[in-house]
Design a protein around this motif. Structure first.
Motif, PDB file in Angstrom:
ATOM      1  N   ILE A  52     -10.819   9.919  -4.911  1.00  0.00           N
ATOM      2  CA  ILE A  52     -10.620   9.058  -3.737  1.00  0.00           C
ATOM      3  C   ILE A  52     -10.822   7.587  -4.103  1.00  0.00           C
ATOM      4  O   ILE A  52     -10.020   6.721  -3.707  1.00  0.00           O
ATOM      5  CB  ILE A  52     -11.573   9.470  -2.601  1.00  0.00           C
ATOM      6  N   VAL A  53     -11.855   7.290  -4.860  1.00  0.00           N
ATOM      7  CA  VAL A  53     -12.117   5.909  -5.290  1.00  0.00           C
ATOM      8  C   VAL A  53     -10.970   5.384  -6.146  1.00  0.00           C
ATOM      9  O   VAL A  53     -10.494   4.254  -5.966  1.00  0.00           O
ATOM     10  CB  VAL A  53     -13.447   5.824  -6.062  1.00  0.00           C
ATOM     11  N   ASP A  54     -10.501   6.210  -7.086  1.00  0.00           N
ATOM     12  CA  ASP A  54      -9.387   5.804  -7.956  1.00  0.00           C
ATOM     13  C   ASP A  54      -8.120   5.553  -7.148  1.00  0.00           C
ATOM     14  O   ASP A  54      -7.354   4.630  -7.445  1.00  0.00           O
ATOM     15  CB  ASP A  54      -9.110   6.884  -9.007  1.00  0.00           C
ATOM     16  N   ASN A  55      -7.887   6.375  -6.132  1.00  0.00           N
ATOM     17  CA  ASN A  55      -6.722   6.180  -5.278  1.00  0.00           C
ATOM     18  C   ASN A  55      -6.767   4.815  -4.596  1.00  0.00           C
ATOM     19  O   ASN A  55      -5.761   4.092  -4.532  1.00  0.00           O
ATOM     20  CB  ASN A  55      -6.646   7.278  -4.216  1.00  0.00           C
ATOM     21  N   LYS A  56      -7.917   4.478  -4.055  1.00  0.00           N
ATOM     22  CA  LYS A  56      -8.062   3.201  -3.360  1.00  0.00           C
ATOM     23  C   LYS A  56      -7.813   2.038  -4.311  1.00  0.00           C
ATOM     24  O   LYS A  56      -7.150   1.054  -3.941  1.00  0.00           O
ATOM     25  CB  LYS A  56      -9.457   3.096  -2.733  1.00  0.00           C
ATOM     26  N   LYS A  57      -8.327   2.146  -5.537  1.00  0.00           N
ATOM     27  CA  LYS A  57      -8.132   1.082  -6.530  1.00  0.00           C
ATOM     28  C   LYS A  57      -6.652   0.922  -6.874  1.00  0.00           C
ATOM     29  O   LYS A  57      -6.190  -0.164  -7.223  1.00  0.00           O
ATOM     30  CB  LYS A  57      -8.926   1.399  -7.796  1.00  0.00           C
ATOM     31  N   LYS A  86      -3.115   6.112   2.173  1.00  0.00           N
ATOM     32  CA  LYS A  86      -3.267   7.424   2.801  1.00  0.00           C
ATOM     33  C   LYS A  86      -2.710   8.492   1.869  1.00  0.00           C
ATOM     34  O   LYS A  86      -1.735   8.254   1.151  1.00  0.00           O
ATOM     35  CB  LYS A  86      -2.519   7.492   4.142  1.00  0.00           C
ATOM     36  N   ILE A  87      -3.306   9.671   1.933  1.00  0.00           N
ATOM     37  CA  ILE A  87      -2.752  10.826   1.240  1.00  0.00           C
ATOM     38  C   ILE A  87      -2.680  11.991   2.229  1.00  0.00           C
ATOM     39  O   ILE A  87      -3.577  12.178   3.048  1.00  0.00           O
ATOM     40  CB  ILE A  87      -3.562  11.230  -0.014  1.00  0.00           C
ATOM     41  N   VAL A  88      -1.573  12.709   2.177  1.00  0.00           N
ATOM     42  CA  VAL A  88      -1.390  13.882   3.030  1.00  0.00           C
ATOM     43  C   VAL A  88      -1.563  15.103   2.149  1.00  0.00           C
ATOM     44  O   VAL A  88      -0.742  15.379   1.273  1.00  0.00           O
ATOM     45  CB  VAL A  88      -0.006  13.887   3.703  1.00  0.00           C
ATOM     46  N   MET A  97       0.849  -1.207   0.000  1.00  0.00           N
ATOM     47  CA  MET A  97       0.000   0.000   0.000  1.00  0.00           C
ATOM     48  C   MET A  97       0.879   1.249   0.000  1.00  0.00           C
ATOM     49  O   MET A  97       1.893   1.303   0.688  1.00  0.00           O
ATOM     50  CB  MET A  97      -0.904   0.009   1.233  1.00  0.00           C
ATOM     51  N   PHE A  98       0.482   2.240  -0.770  1.00  0.00           N
ATOM     52  CA  PHE A  98       1.270   3.458  -0.914  1.00  0.00           C
ATOM     53  C   PHE A  98       0.746   4.578  -0.007  1.00  0.00           C
ATOM     54  O   PHE A  98      -0.440   4.636   0.317  1.00  0.00           O
ATOM     55  CB  PHE A  98       1.207   3.957  -2.360  1.00  0.00           C
ATOM     56  N   TYR A 112     -13.167  12.343   4.173  1.00  0.00           N
ATOM     57  CA  TYR A 112     -12.550  11.159   3.574  1.00  0.00           C
ATOM     58  C   TYR A 112     -11.571  10.500   4.541  1.00  0.00           C
ATOM     59  O   TYR A 112     -10.662  11.146   5.058  1.00  0.00           O
ATOM     60  CB  TYR A 112     -11.810  11.536   2.286  1.00  0.00           C
ATOM     61  N   GLU A 113     -11.738   9.202   4.738  1.00  0.00           N
ATOM     62  CA  GLU A 113     -10.924   8.462   5.692  1.00  0.00           C
ATOM     63  C   GLU A 113      -9.440   8.511   5.344  1.00  0.00           C
ATOM     64  O   GLU A 113      -8.581   8.596   6.226  1.00  0.00           O
ATOM     65  CB  GLU A 113     -11.395   7.005   5.749  1.00  0.00           C
ATOM     66  N   MET A 114      -9.093   8.426   4.063  1.00  0.00           N
ATOM     67  CA  MET A 114      -7.687   8.350   3.679  1.00  0.00           C
ATOM     68  C   MET A 114      -6.961   9.696   3.726  1.00  0.00           C
ATOM     69  O   MET A 114      -5.740   9.753   3.610  1.00  0.00           O
ATOM     70  CB  MET A 114      -7.523   7.747   2.276  1.00  0.00           C
ATOM     71  N   VAL A 115      -7.702  10.796   3.924  1.00  0.00           N
ATOM     72  CA  VAL A 115      -7.102  12.126   3.866  1.00  0.00           C
ATOM     73  C   VAL A 115      -6.607  12.592   5.233  1.00  0.00           C
ATOM     74  O   VAL A 115      -7.369  12.648   6.202  1.00  0.00           O
ATOM     75  CB  VAL A 115      -8.096  13.160   3.300  1.00  0.00           C
ATOM     76  N   TYR A 116      -5.325  12.919   5.277  1.00  0.00           N
ATOM     77  CA  TYR A 116      -4.696  13.613   6.402  1.00  0.00           C
ATOM     78  C   TYR A 116      -4.159  14.931   5.857  1.00  0.00           C
ATOM     79  O   TYR A 116      -4.027  15.085   4.638  1.00  0.00           O
ATOM     80  CB  TYR A 116      -3.568  12.774   7.001  1.00  0.00           C
ATOM     81  N   VAL A 117      -3.851  15.865   6.724  1.00  0.00           N
ATOM     82  CA  VAL A 117      -3.462  17.174   6.193  1.00  0.00           C
ATOM     83  C   VAL A 117      -2.239  17.747   6.897  1.00  0.00           C
ATOM     84  O   VAL A 117      -1.982  17.480   8.070  1.00  0.00           O
ATOM     85  CB  VAL A 117      -4.622  18.197   6.283  1.00  0.00           C
TER      86      VAL A 117
END
Length: 251
Positions: A21-26, A31-33, A1-2, A52-57
């Motif tokens: 977000i969907v494309d990222n998961k696929k 996670k994305i910062v 996982m990236f 969005y769960e995968m988004v951190y800032v």
């Protein structure tokens, strides 16, 4: 996982963030910062992290705003660091590419934000363009750690940053035909590298010229894995571990 340690996710750049977000998961992005580096974009990313769960800032003021940022803006920034999923300060730094006339203002803004990072014990994401020595000398004054965003310097400069405890953010530029970054990446330890896209900018080959997205991390990973002669899976594990050791994703 990236893990994408630095990207921008604005409605100004993307028509459908839900699809991004969907494309990222696929594409196996975990996670994305997302960087909020102006007053308006900070407010936007604070909303995105809650949606969005995968988004951190990371939040902070980019040096291009040095002429307009006030103490009030810095107070506003400080007020947000108790919020969940705010994992660092950035992107902050120095940029003399278009002008050096406001050098003193840029350094003032940079130092004020480094003080905030020290106080809150948060990592920093550093933007440095045509300002290497000022960046290094300023960072040496503070007890901070972080990422040198979009690193594109020499091996000598890379080693200075690494010896200071910083990670190098490597993105799509490494895949460009005339980029010398691949030669630097070849000689720096994997433990000092994290992935980033800086999307929507700096799209890697073979999609250069299109709008970038975290889903293209795999192409950066394939390129570096080939240079380092390891598998993409092993590289993803190492770089994600590097990112997770810097950013507290449990915040």
């Amino acid at each position: 996982m990236f893990i994408d340690t630095h990207c921008h996710l604005s409605r100004e750049d993307y028509d459908n963030i839900d699809k991004i977000i969907v494309d990222n998961k696929k594409a196996l992005v975990d996670k994305i910062v997302v960087s909020g580096c102006s007053r308006g974009s900070i407010d936007e990313v604070m909303d995105l992290k809650d949606k969005y769960e995968m988004v951190y800032v990371t939040i902070g003021y980019h040096p291009e705003y040095a002429d307009t940022i006030t103490e009030s803006d810095l107070d506003y920034l400080k007020s947000l660091f108790g919020e969940k999923k705010v994992v660092g300060i950035g992107e902050i730094g120095l940029d003399y590419h278009y002008t050096k006339e406001n050098r003193d203002k840029q350094i003032w803004l940079f130092e004020e934000q480094l003080k905030i990072a020290e106080f809150f014990n948060l990592p920093v994401v550093i933007h440095s363009r045509d300002a290497t020595m000022d960046t290094i000398n300023t960072l040496k004054k503070y007890k901070v750690k972080g990422i040198i965003h979009c690193f594109s310097g020499s091996l000598e400069t890379a080693n200075i940053y690494i010896n200071m405890g910083f990670l190098l953010g490597i993105g799509g530029v490494v895949t460009f035909k005339n980029s010398k970054l691949k030669d630097v990446v070849k000689d720096v330890p994997l433990e000092s590298i994290v992935f980033e896209t800086d999307s929507p900018y700096l799209t890697p080959v073979p999609y250069r010229g299109k709008v970038n997205s975290s889903k293209y991390l795999e192409f950066i990973a394939r390129f570096i894995a080939d240079i380092k002669n390891i598998s993409v899976e092993e590289l993803a594990e190492i770089t994600s571990r590097n990112a997770s050791s810097l950013f507290d994703f449990n915040r």
